[in-house]
Design a protein around this motif. Structure first.
Motif, mmCIF file in Angstrom:
data_model
loop_
_atom_site.group_PDB
_atom_site.id
_atom_site.type_symbol
_atom_site.label_atom_id
_atom_site.label_comp_id
_atom_site.label_asym_id
_atom_site.label_seq_id
_atom_site.Cartn_x
_atom_site.Cartn_y
_atom_site.Cartn_z
ATOM 1 N N GLY A 547 0.695 -1.279 0.332
ATOM 2 C CA GLY A 547 0.082 0.002 0.031
ATOM 3 C C GLY A 547 0.882 1.270 0.058
ATOM 4 N N GLU A 548 1.975 1.307 0.366
ATOM 5 C CA GLU A 548 2.727 2.135 0.248
ATOM 6 C C GLU A 548 4.346 2.287 0.279
ATOM 7 N N GLY A 549 5.048 3.173 0.043
ATOM 8 C CA GLY A 549 6.688 2.971 -0.073
ATOM 9 C C GLY A 549 7.134 4.146 -0.567
ATOM 10 N N VAL A 550 8.627 3.892 -1.021
ATOM 11 C CA VAL A 550 9.289 5.114 -1.357
ATOM 12 C C VAL A 550 9.927 4.678 -2.808
ATOM 13 N N LEU A 551 9.796 5.416 -3.839
ATOM 14 C CA LEU A 551 10.358 5.183 -5.078
ATOM 15 C C LEU A 551 11.267 6.124 -5.258
ATOM 16 N N HIS A 552 12.649 5.457 -5.429
ATOM 17 C CA HIS A 552 13.951 6.068 -5.395
ATOM 18 C C HIS A 552 14.275 6.305 -6.955
ATOM 19 N N VAL A 553 14.320 7.305 -7.587
ATOM 20 C CA VAL A 553 14.698 7.564 -8.791
ATOM 21 C C VAL A 553 15.986 8.519 -9.009
ATOM 22 N N SER A 554 16.946 7.935 -9.761
ATOM 23 C CA SER A 554 17.941 8.594 -9.990
ATOM 24 C C SER A 554 18.200 8.877 -11.722
ATOM 25 N N ALA A 555 18.405 10.135 -11.911
ATOM 26 C CA ALA A 555 18.414 10.732 -13.385
ATOM 27 C C ALA A 555 19.592 11.361 -13.631
ATOM 28 N N MET A 556 20.008 11.153 -15.034
ATOM 29 C CA MET A 556 21.102 12.276 -15.509
ATOM 30 C C MET A 556 21.149 12.338 -16.933
ATOM 31 N N ALA A 557 21.463 13.487 -17.246
ATOM 32 C CA ALA A 557 21.258 14.119 -18.659
ATOM 33 C C ALA A 557 22.391 15.080 -18.947
ATOM 34 N N ALA A 558 23.326 14.773 -20.102
ATOM 35 C CA ALA A 558 24.377 15.490 -20.621
ATOM 36 C C ALA A 558 23.828 16.283 -21.910
ATOM 37 N N SER A 559 24.078 17.677 -21.811
ATOM 38 C CA SER A 559 24.047 18.352 -22.993
ATOM 39 C C SER A 559 25.174 19.247 -23.316
ATOM 40 N N CYS A 560 25.196 19.352 -24.548
ATOM 41 C CA CYS A 560 26.340 20.238 -24.949
ATOM 42 C C CYS A 560 25.969 21.356 -26.126
ATOM 43 N N ASP A 561 26.974 22.295 -26.167
ATOM 44 C CA ASP A 561 26.496 23.605 -26.966
ATOM 45 C C ASP A 561 26.048 22.927 -28.319
ATOM 46 N N TYR A 568 34.704 20.867 -30.344
ATOM 47 C CA TYR A 568 34.937 20.532 -29.058
ATOM 48 C C TYR A 568 33.850 21.176 -28.254
ATOM 49 N N PRO A 569 32.675 20.821 -28.487
ATOM 50 C CA PRO A 569 31.429 21.832 -27.657
ATOM 51 C C PRO A 569 31.751 21.403 -26.093
ATOM 52 N N ALA A 570 31.185 22.709 -25.519
ATOM 53 C CA ALA A 570 31.367 22.464 -23.971
ATOM 54 C C ALA A 570 29.976 21.633 -23.467
ATOM 55 N N CYS A 571 30.344 20.759 -22.812
ATOM 56 C CA CYS A 571 29.114 19.807 -22.262
ATOM 57 C C CYS A 571 29.029 19.887 -20.957
ATOM 58 N N HIS A 572 27.723 19.758 -20.278
ATOM 59 C CA HIS A 572 27.273 19.768 -18.881
ATOM 60 C C HIS A 572 26.487 18.650 -18.657
ATOM 61 N N VAL A 573 26.618 18.229 -17.209
ATOM 62 C CA VAL A 573 25.868 17.208 -16.793
ATOM 63 C C VAL A 573 24.983 17.555 -15.489
ATOM 64 N N HIS A 574 23.583 17.108 -15.851
ATOM 65 C CA HIS A 574 22.574 17.487 -14.996
ATOM 66 C C HIS A 574 22.333 16.264 -14.241
ATOM 67 N N GLN A 575 22.267 16.343 -12.953
ATOM 68 C CA GLN A 575 21.821 14.941 -12.219
ATOM 69 C C GLN A 575 20.992 15.226 -11.038
ATOM 70 N N GLN A 576 19.973 14.264 -10.822
ATOM 71 C CA GLN A 576 19.214 14.527 -9.342
ATOM 72 C C GLN A 576 18.744 13.148 -9.063
ATOM 73 N N ASP A 577 18.933 12.922 -7.466
ATOM 74 C CA ASP A 577 18.383 11.795 -6.959
ATOM 75 C C ASP A 577 16.791 12.051 -6.226
ATOM 76 N N TRP A 578 15.871 11.682 -6.514
ATOM 77 C CA TRP A 578 14.451 11.697 -5.815
ATOM 78 C C TRP A 578 14.094 10.471 -4.887
#
Length: 601
Positions: A547-561, A568-578
């Protein structure tokens, strides 16, 4: 801007009131004409501390057009204490207004699901972007430049000083000290974290013998500068290894000569995809919080990525020793274990003890055949904490930051958010309380028959006689006060929303540039959908009868110019854990959107 319906930003409310404003109350209405960045944070969260540091440059560069508002939204009971928030704002050098929101009122108004979350409000009071997690400073800087240009042209941008009013500094020898170490000669070395120094005290624990470091934030060996240093450990050659936390580096300090040397880390923060072993000066680290000499090398509590690493001074190398970077409490072989901001280490005869702060746990590493295994002595997980003595499987801590091995083989725990010193006895499996009325104890060291406690929020060391009898305390148990999301039984659509910043695109040159990892507590909550993949959307099948619990979600995305002419475009990593508490009910939601960057359409 993206073509979304314009949404008026909800007003900022919080029972704790405002800090860093000269006792003035603020409102979004009064900030019209400014670009407002609302930073939802809590001071236990290392990812939130990373974001504070990410925003410093932007905050300074755009001081006449941008107002950053920190909304403090507590996870632990202690974090709802107003004085604790006041302390944290000074401790971490927060140089913008902060709203203390102990009841999560503004958090709920903005439908926030994770620490940290950043919401950008334009000069007319409309929400234009939301970002969860780390790595978004470049995207926000680009958005701020666009908003400045657009609203300058419209006449809706108001330049000038913001509402920040710095508090009056207080004169103390130490300011939010972190860790302490007994030197061979009997003096004590303390990491004076907020002042970015090491301080050597005489044997009395009060008289200052010398200060190491200029006191300015920096990463320099000559002259020596530090950035919120924490952990200290004595090396076999007599030097001290220092966890220079916000510099993402290890330094050594030679008490004999006063020399400081950087021995590990590049000064850059480790991100997913970075090297996890190699020459120590070439590998990025992430918020090393404590260090200990164990099994012929330095072990590092790498709080920023929920792992333990090691540094081998003889070989000059670092490598991951335990942990997957997933946040939680999972025991087993070292490579498969989960941690949550390990923040304190102490080496015993055959075990490395650690304070795993976000799971409010006491854990240890021990040899297991040819390798190592991780075990839990005390602790229930990310959302359960309190102050309860007794059998270890029932006992509760609250965000401990330090551990100390006692002469009889038991372990003293600096139970930081309970303002207490606790004891775990492996021989009996019992947890007791040794002392109370401490103020955010973060470490302790043995000196003869006494124990010297780092009372971080009292800015001092406190010497106690090791008590023979435990202190009796009233048992208290807590759960994190976050409303559960009601979801419908059956299939749940999980969508992680990510929109690459303008002028950038997902980097697919070397394969998928996104990653999604899903698990649950209890594991039985998910019949299907757990595991790792590259799509940011997934159908989760909920099991019957849970009936209940916790969902653990980890996401990462990399974007570049997005510039074909740039090889050699500059790239950046976006990440979060929920960690999303959920309750399964008829009529609940069939879709769970989690915003990594952008707005949910």
């Amino acid at each position: 801007m993206a073509p979304h319906a314009r949404v008026r930003a909800p007003e900022l409310i919080g029972k704790g009131g405002w800090l860093n404003t000269g006792d003035n109350d603020l409102s979004l209405a009064a900030l019209r004409g400014k670009i407002v960045i609302v930073d939802f944070w809590t001071f236990c969260c290392v990812n939130c501390l990373h974001v504070l540091d990410e925003l410093r440059e932007l905050e300074e560069k755009h001081r006449d057009t941008v107002v950053i508002i920190g909304v403090h939204s507590p996870k632990f009971v202690h974090e709802a204490d107003h004085q604790a928030v006041v302390d944290a704002v000074e401790r971490y050098g927060v140089h913008h207004p902060v709203l203390d929101d102990p009841e999560l009122a503004t958090w709920k108004q903005y439908a926030v699901r994770a620490w940290p979350t950043l919401v950008v409000v334009d000069p007319e009071g409309y929400v234009v972007a939301q970002h969860a997690g780390e790595g978004h400073a470049h995207a926000i800087a680009r958005l701020v430049a666009e908003l400045e240009a657009a609203h300058e042209a419209k006449g809706t941008l108001r330049r000038g000083d913001g509402p920040y009013v710095p508090p009056e500094p207080e004169a103390t020898d130490l300011r939010f000290p972190g860790k302490a170490l007994l030197l061979p000669g009997g003096n004590l070395l303390v990491s004076d974290t907020t002042r970015h120094q090491l301080v050597e005290l005489a044997a009395d624990g009060e008289s200052v013998v010398r200060r190491v470091g200029t006191g300015e934030r920096g990463l320099s060996d000559t002259p020596a500068t530090f950035n919120e240093p924490q952990g200290l450990a004595l090396l076999p050659d007599g030097k001290v290894i220092v966890a220079d936390t916000v510099n993402h580096a290890l330094r050594t300090y030679d008490p004999a000569t006063g020399a400081v040397e950087t021995v590990a880390g590049t000064g850059r923060q480790w991100w997913q995809g970075s090297a996890t072993s190699g020459p120590a000066r070439d590998v990025d680290l992430s918020s090393p919080w404590d260090v200990a000499w164990f099994a012929d090398r330095v072990w590092i509590a790498m709080a920023g990525v929920h792992q333990l690493w090691t540094y081998d001074p003889a070989a000059g190398t670092v490598e991951v020793a335990a942990g997957t970077t997933n946040e939680g409490l999972v025991d087993g072989p070292a490579a498969e274990a989960w941690f949550a901001q390990p923040s304190g280490l102490a080496a015993g005869a055959d075990r490395l003890w650690l304070a795993d702060s976000e799971t409010s746990a006491l854990r240890y590493v021990e040899r297991d055949g040819e390798g190592f295994a991780v075990r839990t002595a005390v602790g229930a997980g990310l959302f359960d904490f309190g102050h309860r003595d007794g059998a270890a499987d029932q006992a509760l801590l609250q965000h401990p930051l330090g551990v100390t091995v006692l002469p009889d083989g038991s372990v003293a725990v600096s139970d930081t958010y309970n303002h207490a010193l606790r004891r775990y006895d492996p021989a009996t499996g019992q947890v007791t309380t040794l002392a109370t009325d401490l103020r955010e104890p973060s470490d302790a060291v043995l000196v003869d028959d006494d124990i010297v406690v780092v009372e971080s929020a009292r800015h001092r060391l406190t010497r106690l006689r090791l008590p023979e009898e435990a202190v009796r305390v009233e048992s208290v148990a807590h759960r994190t006060q976050r409303a559960a999301t009601e979801i419908a039984p059956g299939t749940l659509r999980l969508d992680v929303v990510f929109q690459a910043p303008r002028g950038q695109k997902l980097d697919t040159r070397y394969g998928p540039s996104t990653r999604l990892l899903v698990s649950s507590t209890p594991p039985e909550l998910l019949a299907e959908g757990a595991g790792q993949g590259t799509d940011l959307g997934r159908d989760l099948v909920l099991a019957d009868g849970v009936g209940e619990g916790v969902l653990h979600v980890s996401a990462m995305a990399a974007s570049c110019d997005d510039d074909p002419a740039n090889e050699y475009p500059a790239c950046h990593v976006h990440q979060q854990d929920w960690g999303v508490p959920v309750r399964v009910v008829e009529g609940g939601a069939g879709r769970l959107p989690l915003v990594l960057a952008g707005l949910d359409g």
